[in-house]
Design a protein around this motif. Structure first.
Motif, PDB file in Angstrom:
ATOM      1  N   ALA A   1       2.220   4.921   4.026  1.00  0.00           N
ATOM      2  CA  ALA A   1       3.278   6.351   3.720  1.00  0.00           C
ATOM      3  C   ALA A   1       4.707   6.077   3.994  1.00  0.00           C
ATOM      4  N   ALA A   2       5.083   4.972   5.093  1.00  0.00           N
ATOM      5  CA  ALA A   2       6.548   4.604   5.508  1.00  0.00           C
ATOM      6  C   ALA A   2       6.753   3.829   4.176  1.00  0.00           C
ATOM      7  N   GLN A   3       6.094   2.978   3.524  1.00  0.00           N
ATOM      8  CA  GLN A   3       6.294   2.047   2.618  1.00  0.00           C
ATOM      9  C   GLN A   3       6.629   2.887   1.401  1.00  0.00           C
ATOM     10  N   ILE A   4       6.107   4.012   1.116  1.00  0.00           N
ATOM     11  CA  ILE A   4       6.077   4.719  -0.109  1.00  0.00           C
ATOM     12  C   ILE A   4       7.391   5.303   0.089  1.00  0.00           C
ATOM     13  N   GLY A   5       7.865   5.973   1.284  1.00  0.00           N
ATOM     14  CA  GLY A   5       9.433   6.716   1.338  1.00  0.00           C
ATOM     15  C   GLY A   5      10.438   5.526   0.976  1.00  0.00           C
TER      16      GLY A   5
ATOM     17  N   GLY B   1      14.312   3.210  -3.065  1.00  0.00           N
ATOM     18  CA  GLY B   1      14.635   2.190  -4.064  1.00  0.00           C
ATOM     19  C   GLY B   1      14.741   2.410  -5.149  1.00  0.00           C
ATOM     20  N   VAL B   2      13.777   3.333  -5.964  1.00  0.00           N
ATOM     21  CA  VAL B   2      13.758   3.857  -7.349  1.00  0.00           C
ATOM     22  C   VAL B   2      14.919   4.778  -7.358  1.00  0.00           C
ATOM     23  N   THR B   3      15.047   5.679  -6.474  1.00  0.00           N
ATOM     24  CA  THR B   3      16.412   6.608  -6.593  1.00  0.00           C
ATOM     25  C   THR B   3      17.809   5.513  -6.858  1.00  0.00           C
ATOM     26  N   ASN B   4      17.946   4.470  -6.144  1.00  0.00           N
ATOM     27  CA  ASN B   4      19.034   3.613  -6.196  1.00  0.00           C
ATOM     28  C   ASN B   4      19.163   3.035  -7.376  1.00  0.00           C
ATOM     29  N   ALA B   5      17.834   2.368  -7.628  1.00  0.00           N
ATOM     30  CA  ALA B   5      18.086   1.637  -9.017  1.00  0.00           C
ATOM     31  C   ALA B   5      18.321   2.502 -10.091  1.00  0.00           C
TER      32      ALA B   5
ATOM     33  N   GLY C   1       7.043  -1.153  -7.254  1.00  0.00           N
ATOM     34  CA  GLY C   1       6.583  -0.987  -5.725  1.00  0.00           C
ATOM     35  C   GLY C   1       6.136   0.233  -5.337  1.00  0.00           C
ATOM     36  N   LEU C   2       6.628   1.324  -5.913  1.00  0.00           N
ATOM     37  CA  LEU C   2       6.302   2.635  -5.904  1.00  0.00           C
ATOM     38  C   LEU C   2       5.101   2.939  -5.987  1.00  0.00           C
ATOM     39  N   GLN C   3       4.245   2.555  -7.126  1.00  0.00           N
ATOM     40  CA  GLN C   3       3.115   2.807  -7.803  1.00  0.00           C
ATOM     41  C   GLN C   3       2.138   2.077  -6.826  1.00  0.00           C
ATOM     42  N   GLN C   4       2.515   0.765  -6.625  1.00  0.00           N
ATOM     43  CA  GLN C   4       1.597  -0.242  -5.493  1.00  0.00           C
ATOM     44  C   GLN C   4       1.223   0.728  -4.304  1.00  0.00           C
ATOM     45  N   ALA C   5       2.404   1.059  -3.659  1.00  0.00           N
ATOM     46  CA  ALA C   5       2.215   1.631  -2.403  1.00  0.00           C
ATOM     47  C   ALA C   5       1.375   2.904  -2.582  1.00  0.00           C
ATOM     48  N   ASN C   6       1.472   3.815  -3.500  1.00  0.00           N
ATOM     49  CA  ASN C   6       0.942   4.869  -3.912  1.00  0.00           C
ATOM     50  C   ASN C   6      -0.637   4.665  -4.092  1.00  0.00           C
ATOM     51  N   ALA C   7      -0.989   3.314  -5.013  1.00  0.00           N
ATOM     52  CA  ALA C   7      -2.527   2.934  -4.926  1.00  0.00           C
ATOM     53  C   ALA C   7      -2.963   2.493  -3.612  1.00  0.00           C
ATOM     54  N   GLN C   8      -2.075   1.678  -2.761  1.00  0.00           N
ATOM     55  CA  GLN C   8      -2.731   1.476  -1.521  1.00  0.00           C
ATOM     56  C   GLN C   8      -2.998   2.869  -0.730  1.00  0.00           C
ATOM     57  N   LEU C   9      -2.214   3.935  -0.806  1.00  0.00           N
ATOM     58  CA  LEU C   9      -2.676   5.124   0.052  1.00  0.00           C
ATOM     59  C   LEU C   9      -3.802   5.771  -0.622  1.00  0.00           C
TER      60      LEU C   9
END
Length: 378
Positions: A96-100, A105-109, A176-184
């Motif tokens: 969950a912390a990784q997702i944040g 990172g997505v917002t900045n990019a 990276g966000l999708q990968q973190a969501n998949a892990q969740l």
């Protein structure tokens, strides 16, 4: 003297009931009853729940809770077994912390990509080709000179490269966000599998684990079944299955005491290659008093018809240890032992052996009569 002995012997015979019919008996000679019957086979079976499932562990861990013991009833959705999921919960918090972080990172990019579209870095007056001249001269003269005479500097190409670089950064951040969501999602599924719930209303039939046991994926936890309705399960020889069909009603007997009927609910399409039998399930009437695991018998038709002999219960010879009747032959009676079958409505008995279809017997013979006795003419 002889006449007195005869009178005395007759008196003793009447008192003891030897060789003489009791007073008031209405014995008569009747033919045996013959009727056509369907040949049947009696097979052993077992009472089973209407539905039965075995719950197994989906994740490794320590059993934290078992909801009840054998015989405990539950509604659909109730928790039956809980496996400790504290490690999974810790991993979930980390993801969950990784997702944040990934969302940031997505917002900045995305912001950098929008900036590149509106204000390209290739046109930044601070980004000169490099002659150390003031920005205004670099803007008006140095870049044009570099493009025209020196080569190696194309503003349009540099702008396109900057856009692609920004777009790539956005895609990497989104991946990276999708990968973190998949892990969740994976962890949430594992945490859900740590809890075994009741798939339907029923009761625990057997337990294979206790609180504190360490289990591995696939290890049985408990057996759960729906027991309001019950069935019989029997292995039927292949030769008898041809005469059966779903919906057929047959006679059944549970624990050698309860007579009932059962309806064929399911016939397995394949036979056991070793025993050459087919599993058949029979639905019992609703509310039948039977416990899963009880022994039962089912009467299945063999497809052959025959004849059966029946006699009234009153025709049995009184006082004997084995069932026997007085058969009338050539004006006299003879005592013959018989083998009895089923009881018909409490009044008649089926005779499996000992009598032929055309024979006559003495019904309601008096106590104490012997072979040769014939009831007097009325």
């Amino acid at each position: 003297m002889d006449s007195k002995k005869s009178v005395f012997i007759g008196f003793v015979g009447v008192v003891l009931g030897i060789g003489l019919p009791a007073v008031g008996q209405s014995a008569d000679i009747i033919p045996v009853e013959v009727s056509k019957t369907q040949s049947q086979s009696v097979l052993g079976s077992t009472v089973v729940p209407y539905k039965e499932v075995t719950l197994t562990a989906q994740i490794p861990g320590i059993v934290k809770r078992v909801a009840g013991g054998v015989g405990s009833s539950f509604a659909a959705g109730n928790t039956l077994v809980q496996i400790d999921d504290s490690q999974l919960q810790a991993k979930r918090n980390a993801v969950a912390a990784q997702i944040g972080t990934a969302q940031s990172g997505v917002t900045n990019a995305q912001a950098q990509y929008n900036r590149e579209q509106i204000s390209p870095r290739s046109k930044d007056i601070g980004a000169m080709p490099g002659f150390g001249m003031p920005a205004i001269f670099d803007r008006l003269g140095t870049r044009q000179f570099a493009e025209t005479f020196m080569g190696g500097y194309d503003e349009q190409t540099i702008r396109q490269a900057d856009l692609e670089n920004s777009r790539s950064a956005v895609l990497q951040a989104q991946g990276g966000l999708q990968q973190a969501n998949a892990q969740l999602q994976e962890l949430d599924s594992a945490i859900s599998n740590a809890t075994s719930t009741a798939p339907f209303e029923g009761m625990i039939l057997s337990k294979q684990v206790e609180v504190g046991d360490t289990v591995q994926p696939g290890q049985p936890l408990l057996t759960y079944g729906y027991v309001k309705n019950k069935r019989l399960e029997s292995d039927v020889p292949s030769g008898l299955v041809a005469g059966l069909k779903v919906g057929m009603v047959v006679e059944a007997r549970i624990n050698n005491s309860l007579n009932t009927t059962a309806k064929i609910a399911e016939i397995y399409p394949l036979a056991d290659p070793t025993r050459h039998t087919v599993t058949v399930k029979f639905d019992l009437p609703v509310g039948i008093e039977a416990t899963p695991g009880n022994y039962a018998e089912v009467h299945l038709p063999e497809g052959q018809s025959g004849t059966s002999i029946f006699i009234p219960k009153t025709a049995l010879f009184k006082g004997g240890t084995l069932p026997s009747v007085l058969v009338v032959k050539d004006g006299k009676s003879e005592l013959r032992m018989v083998r009895l079958g089923t009881d018909q409505s409490g009044e008649k008995l089926e005779v499996v052996s000992g009598l032929d279809a055309n024979e006559h017997i003495i019904n309601d013979p008096p106590v104490g009569v012997v072979s040769g006795w014939i009831p007097p003419a009325k």
